[in-house]
Structures are given as C-alpha cells and as structure tokens.
Scaffold this motif. Structure first.
Motif, PDB file in Angstrom:
ATOM      1  N   ASP A 114       7.981  42.969  30.386  1.00 30.77           N
ATOM      2  CA  ASP A 114       7.741  41.773  29.796  1.00 30.77           C
ATOM      3  C   ASP A 114       7.915  41.746  28.173  1.00 30.77           C
ATOM      4  N   VAL A 115       8.081  40.592  27.599  1.00 28.66           N
ATOM      5  CA  VAL A 115       8.037  40.814  26.043  1.00 28.66           C
ATOM      6  C   VAL A 115       7.269  39.900  25.635  1.00 28.66           C
ATOM      7  N   ASP A 116       6.304  40.292  24.754  1.00 28.17           N
ATOM      8  CA  ASP A 116       5.241  39.337  24.271  1.00 28.17           C
ATOM      9  C   ASP A 116       5.686  38.385  22.923  1.00 28.17           C
ATOM     10  N   HIS A 117       4.848  37.663  22.594  1.00 30.19           N
ATOM     11  CA  HIS A 117       5.097  36.696  21.722  1.00 30.19           C
ATOM     12  C   HIS A 117       5.563  37.480  20.305  1.00 30.19           C
ATOM     13  N   GLU A 118       5.180  38.646  20.260  1.00 25.37           N
ATOM     14  CA  GLU A 118       5.638  39.323  18.942  1.00 25.37           C
ATOM     15  C   GLU A 118       6.963  40.113  18.976  1.00 25.37           C
ATOM     16  N   ASN A 119       7.523  39.949  20.010  1.00 31.28           N
ATOM     17  CA  ASN A 119       8.942  40.723  20.537  1.00 31.28           C
ATOM     18  C   ASN A 119       8.562  42.031  21.130  1.00 31.28           C
ATOM     19  N   PHE A 120       7.390  42.573  21.437  1.00 34.91           N
ATOM     20  CA  PHE A 120       7.146  43.635  21.918  1.00 34.91           C
ATOM     21  C   PHE A 120       7.248  43.934  23.210  1.00 34.91           C
ATOM     22  N   VAL A 121       8.051  44.822  23.689  1.00 37.65           N
ATOM     23  CA  VAL A 121       8.425  45.301  25.260  1.00 37.65           C
ATOM     24  C   VAL A 121       6.967  45.705  25.795  1.00 37.65           C
ATOM     25  N   VAL A 122       6.577  45.165  26.718  1.00 38.05           N
ATOM     26  CA  VAL A 122       5.511  45.481  27.467  1.00 38.05           C
ATOM     27  C   VAL A 122       5.738  46.024  29.002  1.00 38.05           C
ATOM     28  N   SER A 123       5.208  47.163  29.434  1.00 43.81           N
ATOM     29  CA  SER A 123       5.466  47.568  30.809  1.00 43.81           C
ATOM     30  C   SER A 123       4.312  48.238  31.194  1.00 43.81           C
ATOM     31  N   ILE A 124       3.589  47.596  32.204  1.00 40.43           N
ATOM     32  CA  ILE A 124       2.379  47.925  32.793  1.00 40.43           C
ATOM     33  C   ILE A 124       2.842  48.577  33.952  1.00 40.43           C
ATOM     34  N   GLN A 125       3.022  49.900  34.246  1.00 42.92           N
ATOM     35  CA  GLN A 125       3.338  50.308  35.756  1.00 42.92           C
ATOM     36  C   GLN A 125       2.164  50.788  36.509  1.00 42.92           C
ATOM     37  N   PRO A 126       1.905  49.913  37.486  1.00 44.20           N
ATOM     38  CA  PRO A 126       0.593  50.215  38.303  1.00 44.20           C
ATOM     39  C   PRO A 126       0.802  51.361  38.975  1.00 44.20           C
ATOM     40  N   HIS A 127      -0.198  52.405  39.254  1.00 43.19           N
ATOM     41  CA  HIS A 127      -0.585  53.405  40.253  1.00 43.19           C
ATOM     42  C   HIS A 127      -1.367  53.041  41.178  1.00 43.19           C
ATOM     43  N   PHE A 128      -0.977  54.077  42.426  1.00 40.53           N
ATOM     44  CA  PHE A 128      -2.018  53.997  43.461  1.00 40.53           C
ATOM     45  C   PHE A 128      -3.514  54.081  43.289  1.00 40.53           C
ATOM     46  N   TYR A 129      -3.714  54.863  42.070  1.00 40.67           N
ATOM     47  CA  TYR A 129      -5.233  54.773  41.445  1.00 40.67           C
ATOM     48  C   TYR A 129      -5.102  53.820  40.430  1.00 40.67           C
ATOM     49  N   GLU A 130      -6.382  53.701  40.010  1.00 42.00           N
ATOM     50  CA  GLU A 130      -6.734  53.108  38.605  1.00 42.00           C
ATOM     51  C   GLU A 130      -6.452  53.510  37.296  1.00 42.00           C
ATOM     52  N   ASP A 131      -5.690  53.207  36.456  1.00 40.42           N
ATOM     53  CA  ASP A 131      -5.725  53.837  35.110  1.00 40.42           C
ATOM     54  C   ASP A 131      -6.988  53.363  34.466  1.00 40.42           C
ATOM     55  N   ASN A 132      -7.218  54.163  33.430  1.00 40.89           N
ATOM     56  CA  ASN A 132      -8.303  53.843  32.562  1.00 40.89           C
ATOM     57  C   ASN A 132      -7.418  53.238  31.298  1.00 40.89           C
ATOM     58  N   GLU A 133      -8.562  52.820  30.234  1.00 38.91           N
ATOM     59  CA  GLU A 133      -8.147  52.215  29.110  1.00 38.91           C
ATOM     60  C   GLU A 133      -7.224  53.268  28.342  1.00 38.91           C
ATOM     61  N   ASP A 134      -7.671  54.509  28.486  1.00 40.33           N
ATOM     62  CA  ASP A 134      -6.923  55.540  27.626  1.00 40.33           C
ATOM     63  C   ASP A 134      -5.401  55.677  27.924  1.00 40.33           C
ATOM     64  N   GLU A 135      -5.216  55.474  29.030  1.00 39.37           N
ATOM     65  CA  GLU A 135      -3.636  55.581  29.664  1.00 39.37           C
ATOM     66  C   GLU A 135      -3.000  54.475  29.476  1.00 39.37           C
ATOM     67  N   HIS A 136      -3.755  53.299  29.504  1.00 39.26           N
ATOM     68  CA  HIS A 136      -3.090  51.935  29.156  1.00 39.26           C
ATOM     69  C   HIS A 136      -2.549  51.908  27.512  1.00 39.26           C
ATOM     70  N   LYS A 137      -3.611  52.531  26.647  1.00 36.41           N
ATOM     71  CA  LYS A 137      -3.349  52.465  25.370  1.00 36.41           C
ATOM     72  C   LYS A 137      -2.180  53.578  25.087  1.00 36.41           C
ATOM     73  N   ARG A 138      -1.806  54.684  25.754  1.00 37.60           N
ATOM     74  CA  ARG A 138      -0.850  55.542  25.735  1.00 37.60           C
ATOM     75  C   ARG A 138       0.427  54.664  26.024  1.00 37.60           C
ATOM     76  N   VAL A 139       0.395  54.158  27.066  1.00 34.75           N
ATOM     77  CA  VAL A 139       1.543  53.425  27.428  1.00 34.75           C
ATOM     78  C   VAL A 139       2.052  52.484  26.245  1.00 34.75           C
ATOM     79  N   ARG A 140       0.916  51.608  25.825  1.00 37.04           N
ATOM     80  CA  ARG A 140       1.425  50.906  24.932  1.00 37.04           C
ATOM     81  C   ARG A 140       1.920  51.377  23.608  1.00 37.04           C
TER      82      ARG A 140
END
Length: 265
Positions: free
Chosen positions: A187-213
């Motif tokens: 996706d591309v957000d309202h600030e034109n940043f590319v966003v990609s949250i790639q789900p896994h078979f386990y649940e990612d914690n917030e540290d990993e979401h932050k790293r991906v961002r």
C-alpha cells in the motif's frame, strides 16, 4: 564477465557440497501465514521429513516441536543487530537452546560477525554458503551454482534455502509457507510512504513491525515492485537448474504466488 568478477572478489569460504540428503526429502518452511494450517493439519507429514527453517522461526512456539534439521539465515541484520534489535537477540538465545542435531547455514561473508554469536550454540553444526548473485550465460551460471560459488539473485531467504537444499544432496524438495503474497499487502499511505506488512504464521511483535516500517521508509514503489520481480525471476532460474540436475521442487503452499514450480497439496 561481471558475474565472474563478483565471484572472484566475493565468493570464498563456503562449505563443500554433500550427499547427506541423498534418498531423503526436504521440506523448506517459509514463514508465510499458510504455514499455520500446514502445521495444524499436516504435523505428522512434516515430522516424517527433514526440515529447514528460516529467519525468525526459532521465536515461534512450534520451533521446538518441529525440531528442524537445518536453519538458514541470509540477511546481515541477524549478525550485526544483536544489540539494537531485541528480536535478533532473542533469536540467538533460542538457537542456543537447541538440543537436537541441527545445522545452521550462514553466508560466508558474515562468518566474522557470526563467530562471537556461535560461541553460545555449541551443539549446532555450521555450514557456510556464498550469497554471490550471478547472471549471464546459463551454462556458466549452472557451473557456478554447482560449485557453490554463486546463486540466482537472492532477493529473499527462500532462494538460498532452495539452493543449499540442492547442495546438501536432496533431489526432492517441498516448499511450505512460501506464500509470497506481497502484492496483496502493499500500500501507499497519505504521505506517499510505501507500506508493506507481510504476515507470518506466527504473530510479529511491535519491534518487528517497527523494523519493517524503517526498512521501507524512503523506498519508491517501483523499487519495491522491481525487487519482487527479481525474486520471482530467480525462482525460474532455480527451476531450470533443478530440471537439468533432475531435482524435483514442489510448491506445497496453498495460495502461493510463486509460479515457477509444480504444485501439490
């Protein structure tokens, strides 16, 4: 010529090929969301085979139940971010608790960074491989692949996982959890940043979401899509190489976007 130059400069220190997978079948466990159902419904089938886990799989509850024979890390983040990334620190702590025969596959270019980390994983064997990407004449590429001097461009960990599975002597390799449904999460957000949250078979914690961002911060959409193209093209290069060597690679991932390998439930 460019690929040969890369090989001469970068490819060194890899472990030799082996036949330890001869007459056995290997399941490579990608961390895609479909692996959840495979574990829940096909656990007996999984446990009957040699398995190779990847990336942060050791942080999942299922890791110590599946007891994979191989574990592969390809990204430099796993070797240079132990202090700054709590998940990486926890990963190495989990690996230090492995109590069964397991081989850890590490890029040779990170050998020096891995040495202090391996001090706490005394029970694990270690093999090194070359991540060097090679392109050009296919006949020459296949010679370099077989010698362990290079591989199709390693856009993600599944590419070196398959190539190392071949070098370990396996002639039948299954892919599970290899969803690769990246375009569905892009996706591309309202600030034109590319966003990609790639789900896994386990649940990612917030540290990993932050790293991906942070990883995607500043990337342009055409660069992200181009990187995806590289990965899917690499699978076709692997498919041609495997066909020449009479190696069967089966995509057993329901809903996978990889179109290079035959599928089977």
């Amino acid at each position: 010529m460019a690929s040969l130059a890369k090989v001469l400069l970068l490819s060194k220190g890899a472990s030799a090929g082996s036949n330890e997978g001869k007459d056995r079948e290997l399941i490579i466990l990608g961390n895609g969301p479909s692996l959840r159902a495979t574990i829940d419904n096909e656990i007996e089938w999984l446990l009957e085979h040699d398995m190779m886990a990847v990336n942060f799989a050791a942080l999942s509850d299922e890791f110590f139940r599946l007891r994979p024979r191989y574990y592969i890390l390809a990204d430099g983040h796993f070797f240079n971010s132990v202090i700054t990334d709590r998940n990486v620190k926890n990963l190495w702590e989990a690996l230090s608790r492995v109590s069964w025969k397991m081989t850890l596959l590490i890029p040779s270019k990170f050998k020096h960074l891995s040495r202090p980390l391996l001090m706490h994983t005394q029970g694990i064997d270690v093999r090194y491989f070359n991540l060097t990407p090679v392109e050009g004449f296919r006949w020459l590429n296949h010679i370099l692949f077989s010698a362990g001097l290079g591989m199709p461009r390693p856009r993600n960990v599944l590419i070196p996982a398959i190539m190392e599975g071949i070098r370990l002597g396996y002639t039948k390799i299954f892919l599970c959890g290899a969803d690769h449904s990246w375009t569905k999460t892009l996706d591309v957000d309202h600030e034109n940043f590319v966003v990609s949250i790639q789900p896994h078979f386990y649940e990612d914690n917030e540290d990993e979401h932050k790293r991906v961002r942070e990883t995607y911060k500043g990337l342009k959409l055409h660069d992200v899509l181009g990187s995806m193209t590289i990965a899917f093209r690499s699978y076709w290069e692997i498919a041609l190489y495997a066909q020449k060597k009479r190696i069967e690679i089966i995509n057993a991932t329901p809903g996978s976007m990889i179109d290079a390998f035959p599928r089977k439930r």
